[in-house]
Design a protein around this motif. Sequence first.
Motif, PDB file in Angstrom:
ATOM      1  N   ASP A 125      30.083 116.120  66.814  1.00  0.00           N
ATOM      2  CA  ASP A 125      28.864 116.152  67.308  1.00  0.00           C
ATOM      3  C   ASP A 125      28.683 115.980  68.711  1.00  0.00           C
ATOM      4  O   ASP A 125      28.182 116.531  69.609  1.00  0.00           O
ATOM      5  N   LEU A 156      20.046 123.091  63.292  1.00  0.00           N
ATOM      6  CA  LEU A 156      21.270 122.965  62.236  1.00  0.00           C
ATOM      7  C   LEU A 156      21.537 121.814  61.490  1.00  0.00           C
ATOM      8  O   LEU A 156      21.805 122.117  60.133  1.00  0.00           O
ATOM      9  N   ARG A 157      21.180 120.869  62.043  1.00  0.00           N
ATOM     10  CA  ARG A 157      21.186 119.250  61.320  1.00  0.00           C
ATOM     11  C   ARG A 157      20.474 118.127  62.116  1.00  0.00           C
ATOM     12  O   ARG A 157      20.357 118.494  63.354  1.00  0.00           O
ATOM     13  N   THR A 158      19.968 117.307  61.305  1.00  0.00           N
ATOM     14  CA  THR A 158      19.513 116.042  61.930  1.00  0.00           C
ATOM     15  C   THR A 158      20.385 114.817  61.283  1.00  0.00           C
ATOM     16  O   THR A 158      20.877 115.082  60.372  1.00  0.00           O
ATOM     17  N   ILE A 159      20.397 113.976  62.353  1.00  0.00           N
ATOM     18  CA  ILE A 159      21.140 112.642  62.050  1.00  0.00           C
ATOM     19  C   ILE A 159      20.424 111.623  62.288  1.00  0.00           C
ATOM     20  O   ILE A 159      19.715 111.243  63.522  1.00  0.00           O
ATOM     21  N   CYS A 188      18.489 115.643  66.529  1.00  0.00           N
ATOM     22  CA  CYS A 188      18.218 117.054  66.148  1.00  0.00           C
ATOM     23  C   CYS A 188      19.060 117.934  66.773  1.00  0.00           C
ATOM     24  O   CYS A 188      19.172 118.195  68.138  1.00  0.00           O
ATOM     25  N   VAL A 226      22.691 112.192  57.439  1.00  0.00           N
ATOM     26  CA  VAL A 226      22.787 113.557  58.226  1.00  0.00           C
ATOM     27  C   VAL A 226      22.278 114.488  57.102  1.00  0.00           C
ATOM     28  O   VAL A 226      22.719 114.373  56.020  1.00  0.00           O
ATOM     29  N   LYS A 227      21.470 115.292  57.482  1.00  0.00           N
ATOM     30  CA  LYS A 227      20.834 116.543  56.715  1.00  0.00           C
ATOM     31  C   LYS A 227      21.196 117.630  57.387  1.00  0.00           C
ATOM     32  O   LYS A 227      21.046 118.083  58.572  1.00  0.00           O
ATOM     33  N   ASP A 228      21.808 118.651  56.480  1.00  0.00           N
ATOM     34  CA  ASP A 228      21.980 119.959  56.906  1.00  0.00           C
ATOM     35  C   ASP A 228      21.189 121.024  56.565  1.00  0.00           C
ATOM     36  O   ASP A 228      20.596 121.234  55.481  1.00  0.00           O
ATOM     37  N   TYR A 229      20.498 121.522  57.826  1.00  0.00           N
ATOM     38  CA  TYR A 229      19.669 122.588  57.759  1.00  0.00           C
ATOM     39  C   TYR A 229      19.998 124.032  58.006  1.00  0.00           C
ATOM     40  O   TYR A 229      19.450 124.778  58.259  1.00  0.00           O
ATOM     41  N   SER A 230      21.370 124.230  58.180  1.00  0.00           N
ATOM     42  CA  SER A 230      21.947 125.381  58.714  1.00  0.00           C
ATOM     43  C   SER A 230      21.738 126.668  57.707  1.00  0.00           C
ATOM     44  O   SER A 230      21.639 127.631  58.379  1.00  0.00           O
TER      45      SER A 230
END
Length: 291
Positions: A125, A156-159, A188, A226-230
């Motif tokens: 990141d 794409l993702r959030t941390i 984000c 970490v959440k993956d939204y890709s």
Amino acid sequence: MFGLILKTFEYLTPLSTLTYLSSKLTDAPMGGFTQWLIRRFISTYKINVEECENTDLKSYKTFNDFFIRKLKPEARPIADSSTCIAVSPVDGTVGQAEDIKAGRLIQAKGIDYSLNALVGGRKEDADLFDNGRFACIYLSPANYHRIHMPMNGKLLRTIHIPGRHFPVGKRNVSHMDDLFTKNERLVCIFQTERGPMAVIMVGAALVGSIGTVWDGTVVRRSGIEVKDYSQENLMFERGAEIGHFKFGSTVITLWPKSLGDLELYMKNGAKVQMGQSMIGNAKLADANFKD
């Protein structure tokens, strides 16, 4: 010496507990007392109620209902995309806005902090923005507190990085080392047509919560999440709302240097509004003028 005294005092002060209690109070419907709080707030901070989408103060059942009020679309026009690459995501005051050098961001004169730590410690990141640029914008209680997209992009993702809730005003920024990597924050990361971009929502003292339009209120926890939204195709247009703060805090935007240059007015202490050009494009502007 002042910095040491400030740090010691704030470490010993139960700011996270006060933040929790504040969130409970400001989210509670208290009838006439809520209305009194809202009117006192408007008077103290000289809020322009005519900008609000809903100008009926009696319809706000809690203080936070008013605090995260929506504005009329015409109150914050979005800069023309023909001459502007990215817009400010929030109303506020510029803290710092400049290059990221050797993995470090400037916090204040004589103080910097780690890009890697800011985004949660994952090298992949941090590498997206190394030697790129950043803009740090502070939101006071008087500001509009919804957060918007600087440019078109896909999430794409959030941390989510848990942390403390130190105040993020000028005094702390100028004296407390690594302030923005100590506080709770939500990173984000988006993909845009010009490359990656990050919008980082930094919590602070009395910030009742951080919220996003795709996942609601961020749940505070003990570890990094970490959440993956890709794969979810969450697309947002420039100027679209993506989140909010329930009280004042800071938004930090990151992008690679290839994305473009900061506007000249983006200097320490400058007042900005959501939708105002943050990254200009002189070539586009020149081409438009010639046409």
